[in-house]
Design a protein around this motif. Sequence first.
Motif, mmCIF file in Angstrom:
data_model
loop_
_atom_site.group_PDB
_atom_site.id
_atom_site.type_symbol
_atom_site.label_atom_id
_atom_site.label_comp_id
_atom_site.label_asym_id
_atom_site.label_seq_id
_atom_site.Cartn_x
_atom_site.Cartn_y
_atom_site.Cartn_z
ATOM 1 N N PRO A 108 0.831 -1.212 0.000
ATOM 2 C CA PRO A 108 0.000 0.000 0.000
ATOM 3 C C PRO A 108 0.861 1.255 0.000
ATOM 4 N N LEU A 109 0.327 2.308 -0.568
ATOM 5 C CA LEU A 109 1.014 3.595 -0.593
ATOM 6 C C LEU A 109 0.979 4.175 0.817
ATOM 7 N N PRO A 110 2.147 4.538 1.391
ATOM 8 C CA PRO A 110 2.141 5.081 2.750
ATOM 9 C C PRO A 110 1.506 6.475 2.783
ATOM 10 N N GLU A 111 0.932 6.803 3.920
ATOM 11 C CA GLU A 111 0.303 8.128 4.071
ATOM 12 C C GLU A 111 1.323 9.248 3.936
ATOM 13 N N ASN A 112 2.466 9.096 4.580
ATOM 14 C CA ASN A 112 3.535 10.106 4.510
ATOM 15 C C ASN A 112 4.710 9.511 3.760
ATOM 16 N N ASN A 113 4.585 9.466 2.441
ATOM 17 C CA ASN A 113 5.611 8.848 1.607
ATOM 18 C C ASN A 113 6.888 9.701 1.596
ATOM 19 N N PRO A 114 8.000 9.203 2.162
ATOM 20 C CA PRO A 114 9.230 9.983 2.209
ATOM 21 C C PRO A 114 9.874 10.172 0.827
ATOM 22 N N TRP A 115 9.444 9.418 -0.176
ATOM 23 C CA TRP A 115 10.038 9.502 -1.522
ATOM 24 C C TRP A 115 9.304 10.475 -2.430
ATOM 25 N N LYS A 116 8.184 10.985 -1.965
ATOM 26 C CA LYS A 116 7.396 11.905 -2.790
ATOM 27 C C LYS A 116 8.100 13.253 -2.862
ATOM 28 N N GLU A 117 8.136 13.830 -4.053
ATOM 29 C CA GLU A 117 8.770 15.156 -4.221
ATOM 30 C C GLU A 117 7.787 16.250 -3.895
#
Length: 117
Positions: A108-117
């Motif tokens: 699942p896509l994490p709520e606070n994705n550290p890889w998102k720009e």
Amino acid sequence: MSEQTFTLYDLRVETIEGDRPFVCSHEVGSGFEVRGENIHMDAGKPFSLYALAALLPLLPPKQRPLNEFDWMATDHVIACPDPHCGARFRISRIGRQVVRRDDTTVEPLPENNPWKE
């Protein structure tokens, strides 16, 4: 069905001449295509295992959209890993596909994705 998608580019890797003679068994024009996660080798043409090993780390980033100032967006000709060989390998984008996240992972896509720009 999820509408979460991302773009991947299809690639062509082709052997080209450099400024020195070939030392290895490369053939001008031989190569392969990368479509999604799969490598499709040219039928009946050899491709060096050692050259492939040197090229593999570069292919996934080349499949993704890049910032125009990133060196990966401009450097498309890679030298043979044998320092005495004049062969070069050109990486070209030959197509584009939109991939659904659900087709590539069950994570699942994490709520606070550290890889998102």
